[in-house]
Design a protein around this motif. Structure first.
Motif, PDB file in Angstrom:
ATOM      1  N   GLU A  94       0.873  -1.253  -0.001  1.00 41.45           N
ATOM      2  CA  GLU A  94       0.046  -0.058  -0.007  1.00 41.45           C
ATOM      3  C   GLU A  94       0.800   1.142   0.012  1.00 41.45           C
ATOM      4  OE1 GLU A  94      -3.461   0.218   2.665  1.00 41.45           O
ATOM      5  OE2 GLU A  94      -2.882  -1.966   3.161  1.00 41.45           O
ATOM      6  N   GLU A  95       0.386   2.119  -0.205  1.00 37.62           N
ATOM      7  CA  GLU A  95       0.892   3.560   0.029  1.00 37.62           C
ATOM      8  C   GLU A  95       1.582   3.571   1.360  1.00 37.62           C
ATOM      9  OE1 GLU A  95      -0.035   7.214  -1.633  1.00 37.62           O
ATOM     10  OE2 GLU A  95       0.056   5.503  -3.308  1.00 37.62           O
ATOM     11  N   HIS A  96       2.837   3.833   1.371  1.00 37.18           N
ATOM     12  CA  HIS A  96       3.819   3.711   2.489  1.00 37.18           C
ATOM     13  C   HIS A  96       2.847   4.516   3.713  1.00 37.18           C
ATOM     14  CE1 HIS A  96       6.865   3.827   5.129  1.00 37.18           C
ATOM     15  NE2 HIS A  96       7.305   5.115   5.010  1.00 37.18           N
ATOM     16  N   LYS A  97       2.757   3.836   4.453  1.00 34.70           N
ATOM     17  CA  LYS A  97       2.062   4.401   5.746  1.00 34.70           C
ATOM     18  C   LYS A  97       2.909   5.112   6.642  1.00 34.70           C
ATOM     19  CE  LYS A  97      -0.369   0.930   7.384  1.00 34.70           C
ATOM     20  NZ  LYS A  97      -0.303  -0.205   6.372  1.00 34.70           N
ATOM     21  N   PHE A  98       2.828   6.369   6.977  1.00 37.08           N
ATOM     22  CA  PHE A  98       3.909   6.936   7.401  1.00 37.08           C
ATOM     23  C   PHE A  98       3.234   7.033   8.960  1.00 37.08           C
ATOM     24  CE2 PHE A  98       5.586  11.212   8.788  1.00 37.08           C
ATOM     25  CZ  PHE A  98       6.894  10.691   8.391  1.00 37.08           C
ATOM     26  N   ASN A  99       4.238   6.662   9.953  1.00 36.76           N
ATOM     27  CA  ASN A  99       3.868   6.569  11.145  1.00 36.76           C
ATOM     28  C   ASN A  99       4.532   7.801  11.860  1.00 36.76           C
ATOM     29  OD1 ASN A  99       4.114   5.895  14.208  1.00 36.76           O
ATOM     30  ND2 ASN A  99       3.025   4.261  13.490  1.00 36.76           N
ATOM     31  N   ILE A 100       3.882   8.720  12.190  1.00 37.63           N
ATOM     32  CA  ILE A 100       4.721   9.888  12.848  1.00 37.63           C
ATOM     33  C   ILE A 100       5.241   9.638  14.124  1.00 37.63           C
ATOM     34  CG2 ILE A 100       2.641  10.819  14.297  1.00 37.63           C
ATOM     35  CD1 ILE A 100       4.817  12.912  12.374  1.00 37.63           C
ATOM     36  N   GLY A 101       4.851   8.594  14.894  1.00 38.00           N
ATOM     37  CA  GLY A 101       5.491   8.090  16.207  1.00 38.00           C
ATOM     38  C   GLY A 101       6.793   7.725  15.844  1.00 38.00           C
ATOM     39  N   VAL A 102       6.816   6.560  14.955  1.00 38.11           N
ATOM     40  CA  VAL A 102       8.195   6.102  14.632  1.00 38.11           C
ATOM     41  C   VAL A 102       9.338   7.021  14.025  1.00 38.11           C
ATOM     42  CG1 VAL A 102       9.388   4.427  13.069  1.00 38.11           C
ATOM     43  CG2 VAL A 102       7.158   3.670  14.319  1.00 38.11           C
ATOM     44  N   ALA A 103       8.526   7.904  13.102  1.00 36.36           N
ATOM     45  CA  ALA A 103       9.506   8.937  12.270  1.00 36.36           C
ATOM     46  C   ALA A 103      10.134   9.926  13.264  1.00 36.36           C
ATOM     47  CB  ALA A 103       8.641   9.455  11.131  1.00 36.36           C
ATOM     48  N   GLY A 104       9.258  10.447  14.027  1.00 40.69           N
ATOM     49  CA  GLY A 104       9.542  11.385  15.234  1.00 40.69           C
ATOM     50  C   GLY A 104      10.747  10.716  16.027  1.00 40.69           C
ATOM     51  N   SER A 105      10.561   9.705  16.604  1.00 38.82           N
ATOM     52  CA  SER A 105      11.463   8.833  17.238  1.00 38.82           C
ATOM     53  C   SER A 105      12.772   8.758  16.821  1.00 38.82           C
ATOM     54  CB  SER A 105      11.010   7.738  17.960  1.00 38.82           C
ATOM     55  OG  SER A 105       9.452   7.580  18.079  1.00 38.82           O
ATOM     56  N   SER A 106      12.623   8.346  15.368  1.00 37.69           N
ATOM     57  CA  SER A 106      14.062   8.162  14.807  1.00 37.69           C
ATOM     58  C   SER A 106      14.522   9.398  14.334  1.00 37.69           C
ATOM     59  CB  SER A 106      13.807   7.293  13.468  1.00 37.69           C
ATOM     60  OG  SER A 106      13.892   8.296  12.387  1.00 37.69           O
ATOM     61  N   VAL A 107      14.093  10.540  14.180  1.00 36.65           N
ATOM     62  CA  VAL A 107      14.610  11.850  13.939  1.00 36.65           C
ATOM     63  C   VAL A 107      15.314  12.256  15.595  1.00 36.65           C
ATOM     64  CG1 VAL A 107      14.066  14.245  13.656  1.00 36.65           C
ATOM     65  CG2 VAL A 107      13.139  12.602  12.185  1.00 36.65           C
ATOM     66  N   ALA A 108      14.394  12.147  16.246  1.00 33.78           N
ATOM     67  CA  ALA A 108      14.719  12.395  17.755  1.00 33.78           C
ATOM     68  C   ALA A 108      16.000  11.798  18.187  1.00 33.78           C
ATOM     69  CB  ALA A 108      13.694  12.296  18.958  1.00 33.78           C
ATOM     70  N   ILE A 109      16.053  10.637  17.879  1.00 34.41           N
ATOM     71  CA  ILE A 109      17.107   9.686  18.409  1.00 34.41           C
ATOM     72  C   ILE A 109      18.333   9.947  17.542  1.00 34.41           C
ATOM     73  CG2 ILE A 109      17.912   7.502  17.544  1.00 34.41           C
ATOM     74  CD1 ILE A 109      15.782   6.186  19.352  1.00 34.41           C
ATOM     75  N   GLY A 110      18.294  10.343  16.303  1.00 32.36           N
ATOM     76  CA  GLY A 110      19.382  10.761  15.327  1.00 32.36           C
ATOM     77  C   GLY A 110      19.819  12.180  15.945  1.00 32.36           C
ATOM     78  N   LEU A 111      19.123  12.935  16.332  1.00 33.08           N
ATOM     79  CA  LEU A 111      19.696  14.288  16.805  1.00 33.08           C
ATOM     80  C   LEU A 111      20.216  13.781  18.266  1.00 33.08           C
ATOM     81  CD1 LEU A 111      16.698  16.577  15.673  1.00 33.08           C
ATOM     82  CD2 LEU A 111      19.025  16.524  14.901  1.00 33.08           C
ATOM     83  N   VAL A 112      19.560  13.184  19.265  1.00 30.99           N
ATOM     84  CA  VAL A 112      20.309  12.932  20.418  1.00 30.99           C
ATOM     85  C   VAL A 112      21.777  12.434  19.970  1.00 30.99           C
ATOM     86  CG1 VAL A 112      20.038  11.374  22.460  1.00 30.99           C
ATOM     87  CG2 VAL A 112      18.236  12.662  21.707  1.00 30.99           C
ATOM     88  N   GLY A 113      21.926  11.516  19.172  1.00 28.46           N
ATOM     89  CA  GLY A 113      23.198  10.924  18.907  1.00 28.46           C
ATOM     90  C   GLY A 113      24.191  11.707  18.606  1.00 28.46           C
ATOM     91  N   LEU A 114      23.671  12.762  17.643  1.00 24.99           N
ATOM     92  CA  LEU A 114      24.386  13.890  17.071  1.00 24.99           C
ATOM     93  C   LEU A 114      24.975  14.779  18.146  1.00 24.99           C
ATOM     94  CD1 LEU A 114      22.902  15.078  13.710  1.00 24.99           C
ATOM     95  CD2 LEU A 114      25.430  13.910  14.163  1.00 24.99           C
ATOM     96  N   LEU A 115      23.940  15.034  19.109  1.00 31.51           N
ATOM     97  CA  LEU A 115      24.133  15.988  20.327  1.00 31.51           C
ATOM     98  C   LEU A 115      25.327  15.321  21.300  1.00 31.51           C
ATOM     99  CD1 LEU A 115      20.712  17.431  21.299  1.00 31.51           C
ATOM    100  CD2 LEU A 115      22.795  18.399  20.299  1.00 31.51           C
ATOM    101  N   ILE A 116      25.100  14.059  21.455  1.00 36.41           N
ATOM    102  CA  ILE A 116      26.163  13.309  22.455  1.00 36.41           C
ATOM    103  C   ILE A 116      27.645  13.307  21.575  1.00 36.41           C
ATOM    104  CG2 ILE A 116      26.985  11.066  23.116  1.00 36.41           C
ATOM    105  CD1 ILE A 116      23.973  10.106  23.062  1.00 36.41           C
ATOM    106  N   ALA A 117      27.570  13.261  20.052  1.00 30.86           N
ATOM    107  CA  ALA A 117      28.898  13.457  19.639  1.00 30.86           C
ATOM    108  C   ALA A 117      29.507  14.822  19.671  1.00 30.86           C
ATOM    109  CB  ALA A 117      28.706  13.041  18.440  1.00 30.86           C
ATOM    110  N   THR A 118      28.407  15.903  19.496  1.00 31.33           N
ATOM    111  CA  THR A 118      28.938  17.128  19.991  1.00 31.33           C
ATOM    112  C   THR A 118      29.318  17.433  21.149  1.00 31.33           C
ATOM    113  OG1 THR A 118      27.098  17.670  18.425  1.00 31.33           O
ATOM    114  CG2 THR A 118      28.069  19.400  19.457  1.00 31.33           C
ATOM    115  N   TRP A 119      28.661  16.890  22.095  1.00 32.37           N
ATOM    116  CA  TRP A 119      29.072  17.142  23.449  1.00 32.37           C
ATOM    117  C   TRP A 119      30.490  16.611  23.913  1.00 32.37           C
ATOM    118  CZ3 TRP A 119      28.772  13.649  27.875  1.00 32.37           C
ATOM    119  CH2 TRP A 119      29.149  14.256  29.260  1.00 32.37           C
TER     120      TRP A 119
END
Lengths: 735, 100, 164
Positions: free
Chosen positions: A576-601
Motif C-alpha cells: 500500500e501507500e507507504h504508511k507514515f507513522n509519525i511516532g516512529v518517524a519522530g522517534s527516529s529523528v529525535a534519536i538521530g539528533l540525540v546521537g549527534l548531540l552526544i557526539a557534539t558534547w
C-alpha cells in the motif's frame, strides 16, 4: 531495452578483455575506454528504467544453454523493478567511481589492471542483478568475489594488503559453500530447476517440506553473512579497506556487499517460507541483521581510521537491510540498499579526497580543522553524514524510517528496539568522525588542499543524490508523481504458485474482481500462463492461460498476508501507500539528533571528562570494541592458526604431562601404598615392574605418536591406508 | 569369464599401487604408483559395466577417470618439478617442513 | 577354461609381474617401461570386456601421452637413470603390511560377495556411438565439469611449474 538487457553487462565485460589485452598499448588512455563502456551501460540502464516506469512490464529473455536427456539449463535475463533499480545503482556509482579514479589512481603502477578489474567487476555485478537463474547468480557471485580480491590486494607488494585480500577471499569461501549447497537443495526441491521464479513459487506454494526449506534458507544465509558482512562473517570487510578508496566506495560499500541483500530480496520466497517471516516475533534472518547493526555500529566508535569507521558503518547498515528483509519489510530493505549506495559512496569518496589532501593518511588523529581548507569535501561529507544519521529530508531518513516502521507493523518489537539503538549509535559515531576531521585544530603535518575537480564532481553528484533519492519513496509523493519515480511501486514483487490450472479455474470466478489491477498484473498473468503451457500441452494451455491470466492473481498489500493463501494461487505483492507513522518517524529523528548531540558534547565541545574511555566500566567496553569483540581473534588465531601448531603441541603436552604423569603416578602410588602389604619380591619384580613397564610403554607410545607428526607425507599415507583397511573391515563385519 | 577375476586383478593392482605410493621416495615413481591405482579403479568400472548388461555408465566414468588422471599427472609433475627446483631433488623424504 | 580365460591368465600374469616390478625396481626408467606393460595389459583387458573404444583411449592417452610425460619428469628432475639403491624409504615393511591387509580385507569381501558370478556374453556390442550418446545425453554436466577441470589443471600446472 529490457529485451536487450544482456548488453548492459556485456559492454564492460568486453572492455575488460580489451584493456587486458591492449592495456600496454593504451597506457593511461585505457581509463577512458572503461569510462566509455560504463557510460554506455549507464545510458542503457537509464533507458531501461524509463521503460520500466513507462510500461511496468517484467521482461524475461532466455536461451537454452545446455540440454541433455532428462532436462536442460536455460540462461537469461530477468528485468523487473528490483533489477532495474540495481542496474541504475550499479552503473551510476560505478561510472562516478571510474571518473573519480582518474585522478586518485593517476600514476599508479598497475593503472591498466585497476581499470580492467573495475570493468570486470561492473560486468559481473550487472550480470548478477539481471540473472534469472541461480546458476548465473552463483557464477557472477563468484566473479564479483574474485574482482574484490584482485582490487583489495591491488597494492600487493605490501604484505598487509595481500593478507587483507586473502582474508576477504577465504572468509567468502565459507559463505560460498553455503550458497552452492543451498542452490543444490533448491534445485532438487523445486523440481530440478535453477529458475528463480519457479523456485520462489515452489517455496511459497507449500509443497516443499518446511524443514528442507529452512535448511536451504540457512545455507543461503551463510552466503549472505559472508558477502554482506553479517556477524559472524563480517571480519573481512574492515580489512578490505586496504584496497584503493574508490574500490572501497564501489565494491565494499555501494554494490558488491549488497549482493547478499539482493540475493535475499530475489529469492525472497525461499527466505519468507523458510524462516516463517509472516509469523512475526523473531527469526534467524532478522536476528542476524539486528545483531549486526548494533555490533557494527558499536565497533565504529573506537576506530581512528576514517575508512574503518565507514566500513563498520557499512556493516551496520547492511544489518539494517537484512533485518528489514527479515521482518518482512521488503520494500524498506531494498529501498535502504538504494539510498545507502549513494550516501555511503559519497562518504567513501569524501574520505578518499581527505586522504588525497593529507598525505595518504586515513588516520583521523592526524586530521582536524579541515572545514576551511576543504570546503567542498566538508559540505559533501556533512550531507553524507546527515543522510546516514537519518536526518530528514535526506535519503537515509526515509529508508530507515520505513524499516523501523515495518518492524513495528509486522510485529518484530526486538528488531525495532535494536534499530533505534543502532540509529543513535550511528548518529553519534558519524558525529565523532565529522568533528574529529573537520573541526578543532589541524593535527597533521601535510598541507591540506581541496582535491581537484575530477574527484570532487563525482562526490558532489553523489551528495546531491543523497539528498534527493529519499524523496522517491517519501509518503507525500502521490501516485501520479509516483507513476514516474515512486519507488515502492517500481520494485513490486510477484510470486506465482505452480500447477494452478485446476484451482486457477475455480479461483477465477472468486478472485476475478481482483484481476487486472494494473498493467503489471496483466503482463504477469500471461507470463504465468506461459509457465503452465508445459504441463498442459500447447493448444490447451492457450485457452487455459487466458483464464488463468484473468483469475489467479491475489493482490496483497502486506507481505504478511501471503501465508493465508491457498496453494495454487498467484500473489501479486503490491504494498500500500507507504504508511507514515509519525511516532516512529519522530522517534527516529529525535534519536538521530540525540546521537549527534552526544557526539557534539563529547568531541566538539569537549565537555566530557577527558579520559572518559579509560574509566571503568568504559575501559572494559573500549577494549572489547578495539578487540572487535574478539571475533577476529577467534577466526584467525582460534580457527586458522589453531589447526596448525597447537594440535601438535597439544598432543605432545597431553602425552608428556597427562598420560605419562598419570601412569607414572599410578605406578608410584601403587608402590608407596601397596608395598607394605605385599611381598617384597612380588612388589619388586611384578607390580613395580609392571607399572614401570606400563609407564615406559606409554612413554614409548607417546614418542611414537609424536613421530606421527613428522611431516613426511608418505608416513601419513601409511596411516591413511591402514585406517581405510580397518574401516573396510568394520563395514564388512557390520554389514 | 568370472567377474571376480577382473575384480581381483584390479584389487592386486590397487594394492601394488598403494605399496608403491607409500615406499617410493622419488616423486615421479609415486605418481606412477598412483596411476596404477587409478587404472585399477578403471578396470573395476569397466568390469562392472560389462557385468550389468544395460549399463554403459561404467565406461563413461572410466573415460572421465582417464581425463582426470591426465590432469592429475600434469599437476603432479608440475609439483614434483617445483619440489626439485626448491630442494634440488625429487626426494619426498626431504619435503618434511610440515614437521610437528 | 575357454580361450578368453587363457588370454586373461596370460595377460594378468604379465601385469602382475610388471606391477610388482614397477614398485620394486631400482631403476626409474625401468619402472616407467614396466608401467607400459601394465597399462597395455589393462587395454587388453578392456578388449576382453568388449570395450574397444576405451582400450584405444587407454593406449593413446596413457601409453602415448602420460608415459611420455613421466619420462619428461624423470629427465627434468635429473633422476639417476642407472639404478639407485636408495629409491625406497624406510617404511617398506609397514607399507607391505598395510597393502596386504587392505588386499586381504577387500579380497575376502569380493570373494564373499561375488563368488563365481559369471559375466554373460554380451547380447549387443556397445559401439562408440552409444558411448558418445550416453556422454552427451546423460552425463553432459559431468562432462562439462571435467573439461573445466582439465582447463584448471592446465593453468595450474603452468602456474606451479613456471619460473618467475
Amino acid at each position: 531495452m529490457a529485451h536487450w538487457a544482456f548488453l548492459i553487462p556485456l559492454v564492460p565485460a568486453a572492455t575488460y578483455f580489451v584493456i587486458l589485452l591492449f592495456g600496454k598499448r593504451f597506457g593511461e588512455r585505457c581509463s577512458y575506454i572503461g569510462i566509455g563502456a560504463l557510460g554506455a551501460s549507464w545510458v542503457m540502464a537509464a533507458i531501461n528504467a524509463y521503460q520500466w516506469i513507462d510500461r511496468r512490464e517484467i521482461v524475461r529473455e532466455s536461451v537454452e544453454w545446455a540440454q541433455w536427456g532428462s532436462g536442460s539449463i536455460r540462461v537469461g535475463t530477468h528485468v523487473d523493478g528490483l533489477a532495474t533499480m540495481m542496474l541504475v545503482v550499479v552503473t551510476s556509482v560505478s561510472l562516478l567511481v571510474h571518473i573519480y579514479s582518474l585522478e586518485y589512481l593517476r600514476g599508479d603502477r598497475r593503472y591498466t589492471h585497476y581499470y580492467a578489474a573495475l570493468s570486470l567487476f561492473s560486468a559481473s555485478m550487472l550480470m548478477l542483478v539481471i540473472a534469472d537463474n541461480t546458476l548465473a547468480l552463483l557464477t557472477s557471485w563468484e566473479l564479483v568475489g574474485l574482482c574484490s580480491f584482485m582490487l583489495i590486494s591491488h597494492w600487493w607488494e605490501d604484505k598487509d594488503n595481500s593478507n587483507a585480500g586473502l582474508k576477504a577471499f577465504i572468509t567468502n569461501r565459507v559463505g560460498d559453500v553455503g550458497l552452492i549447497v543451498g542452490i543444490i537443495i533448491l534445485y532438487f526441491v523445486a523440481g530440478k530447476t535453477f529458475d528463480i521464479d519457479t523456485i520462489n513459487s515452489a517455496a511459497l506454494s507449500g509443497t516443499i517440506r518446511h524443514g528442507t526449506l529452512l535448511i536451504a534458507a540457512c545455507c543461503l544465509l551463510a552466503a549472505v553473512c559472508s558477502k554482506s558482512g553479517q556477524v559472524p562473517l563480517h571480519i573481512w570487510l574492515p580489512d578490505a579497506m586496504a584496497g584503493p578508496t574508490p574500490v572501497s566506495a564501489l565494491i565494499h560499500a555501494a554494490t558488491m556487499v549488497v549482493a547478499g541483500v539482493y540475493m535475499v530480496a530475489r529469492l525472497y520466497g525461499v527466505f519468507f517460507a523458510g524462516f516463517s517471516i509472516g509469523d512475526g516475533g523473531m527469526n534467524l534472518l532478522a536476528l542476524v541483521g539486528g545483531v549486526t547493526m548494533v555490533i557494527g555500529a558499536s565497533m565504529a566508535f573506537v576506530q581512528n581510521d576514517i575508512k574503518r569507521v565507514l566500513a563498520y558503518s557499512t556493516i551496520s547498515q547492511l544489518g539494517y537491510m537484512v533485518a528489514a528483509l527479515g521482518v518482512g519489510a521488503w520494500t524498506g530493505g531494498v529501498f535502504h540498499l538504494f539510498t545507502h549506495a549513494f550516501f555511503k559512496a559519497c562518504l567513501f569518496l569524501g574520505a578518499g579526497s581527505l586522504s588525497h589532501a593529507c598525505h595518504h593518511t586515513f588516520d583521523m588523529r592526524e586530521m582536524g580543522g579541515l572545514r576551511k581548507k576543504m570546503p567542498t569535501t566538508f559540505l559533501t561529507f556533512t550531507i553524507g553524514t546527515l543522510a546516514l544519521a537519518g536526518v530528514p529530508p535526506l535519503a537515509g531518513f526515509w529508508s530507515k524510517d520505513e524499516i523501523l516502521n515495518g518492524a513495528r507493523a509486522n510485529d518484530f518489537p526486538i528488531i525495532m528496539v535494536l534499530g533505534f539503538v543502532a540509529a543513535i549509535m550511528t548518529a553519534a559515531y558519524m558525529g565523532r568522525a565529522l568533528y574529529l576531521i573537520f573541526f578543532g585544530e589541524y593535527r597533521g603535518h601535510a598541507h591540506p588542499h581541496e582535491s581537484p575537480k575530477v574527484m570532487m564532481v563525482p562526490v558532489t553528484i553523489l551528495a546531491g543524490l543523497a539528498v534527493v533519492v529519499g524523496l522517491l519513496n517519501a509518503p507525500f509523493a502521490d501516485y501520479r508523481f509516483g507513476q514516474w519515480v515512486k519507488f515502492e511501486v517500481e520494485v513490486e514483487n510477484l510470486y506465482g504458485a505452480e500447477g494452478a490450472v485446476a484451482e486457477g479455474e475455480a479461483a477465477a470466478a472468486a478472485e476475478g474482481e481482483h484481476a487486472a489491477e494494473g498493467a503489471a498484473a496483466a503482463a504477469e498473468g500471461e507470463h504465468a500462463a506461459e509457465g503452465e503451457a508445459g504441463a498442459e500441452g500447447e493448444a490447451a494451455a492457450e485457452a487455459e492461460g487466458e483464464h488463468a491470466a484473468e483469475g489467479e492473481h491475489v493482490i496483497v498489500h502486506s507481505i504478511a498476508e501471503i501465508k493465508e493463501l491457498a496453494p495454487g494461487e498467484t500473489v501479486l505483492f503490491e504494498p500500500e501507500e507507504h504508511k507514515f507513522n509519525i511516532g516512529v518517524a519522530g522517534s527516529s529523528v529525535a534519536i538521530g539528533l540525540v546521537g549527534l548531540l552526544i557526539a557534539t558534547w563529547i568531541y566538539l565541545l569537549r565537555k566530557a571528562p577527558k579520559n572518559l574511555l579509560l574509566v571503568n566500566p568504559f575501559r572494559a567496553l573500549h577494549t572489547l570494541l578495539v578487540q572487535k569483540y574478539y571475533l577476529d581473534k577467534l577466526a584467525v588465531d582460534g580457527i586458522a592458526k589453531g589447526t596448525a601448531g597447537p594440535v601438535a603441541d597439544g598432543s605432545y603436552w597431553v602425552n608428556q604431562k597427562i598420560i605419562d604423569g598419570a601412569v607414572n603416578g599410578v605406578g608410584v602410588t601403587t608402590k608407596k601404598y601397596l608395598a607394605p602389604f605385599a611381598y617384597e619380591q612380588l612388589d619388586q619384580f611384578v607390580v613395580d615392574g609392571l607399572y614401570n613397564g606400563l609407564g615406559e610403554t606409554t612413554k614409548g607410545l607417546g614418542g611414537a605418536f609424536r613421530k606421527l607428526q613428522n611431516g613426511r607425507i608418505q608416513r601419513y599415507g601409511l596411516w591413511l591406508f591402514f585406517a581405510v583397511a580397518i574401516l573396510a573391515l568394520v563395514v564388512a563385519l557390520l554389514a | 569369464m568370472v567377474l571376480n577375476q577382473f575384480l581381483l586383478l584390479s584389487l592386486f593392482l590397487f594394492c601394488t599401487g598403494v605399496y608403491g605410493a607409500l615406499v617410493r621416495r622419488n616423486g615421479v615413481l609415486v605418481l606412477m604408483s598412483i596411476e596404477l591405482m587409478l587404472n585399477a579403479a578403471n578396470l573395476n568400472l569397466v568390469a562392472f559395466s560389462a557385468f550389468y548388461k544395460t549399463e554403459i555408465s561404467g565406461q563413461v566414468f572410466a573415460l572421465f577417470v582417464i581425463a582426470i588422471a591426465a590432469a592429475e599427472v600434469g599437476v603432479g609433475l608440475a609439483i614434483v618439478l617445483l619440489l626439485y627446483r626448491n630442494l634440488s631433488s625429487a626426494d619426498l623424504d626431504r619435503a618434511d617442513s610440515m614437521k610437528g | 577354461m575357454g580361450p578368453e580365460n587363457v588370454v586373461f591368465a596370460v595377460i594378468a600374469a604379465a601385469m602382475v609381474f610388471s606391477a610388482i616390478r614397477v614398485v620394486t625396481t631400482r631403476n626409474i626408467v625401468h619402472a616407467a617401461l614396466y608401467l607400459v606393460i601394465v597399462l597395455a595389459g589393462i587395454a587388453a583387458q578392456y578388449i576382453l570386456l568388449a570395450s574397444e573404444f576405451l582400450a584405444w583411449v587407454q593406449v593413446l592417452i596413457y601409453i602415448g601421452a602420460v608415459l611420455v610425460l613421466f619420462l619428461f619428469g624423470i629427465m627434468l628432475t635429473k633422476a639417476p637413470m642407472r639404478g639407485d639403491n636408495d629409491l625406497d624409504n624406510d617404511q617398506r615393511w609397514p607399507a607391505a603390511v598395510a597393502s596386504l591387509f587392505l588386499a586381504g580385507v577387500l579380497g575376502t569381501i569380493l570373494i564373499d560377495g561375488y563368488g563365481d558370478v559369471e559375466i554373460a556374453e554380451p547380447e549387443k556390442i556397445v559401439r562408440t556411438g552409444d558411448l558418445g550418446r550416453s556422454i552427451f545425453h546423460d552425463w553432459v554436466i559431468p562432462f562439462e565439469v571435467v573439461s573445466m577441470l582439465l582447463l584448471g589443471a592446465l593453468i595450474g600446472a603452468i602456474v606451479i611449474a613456471r619460473r618467475d
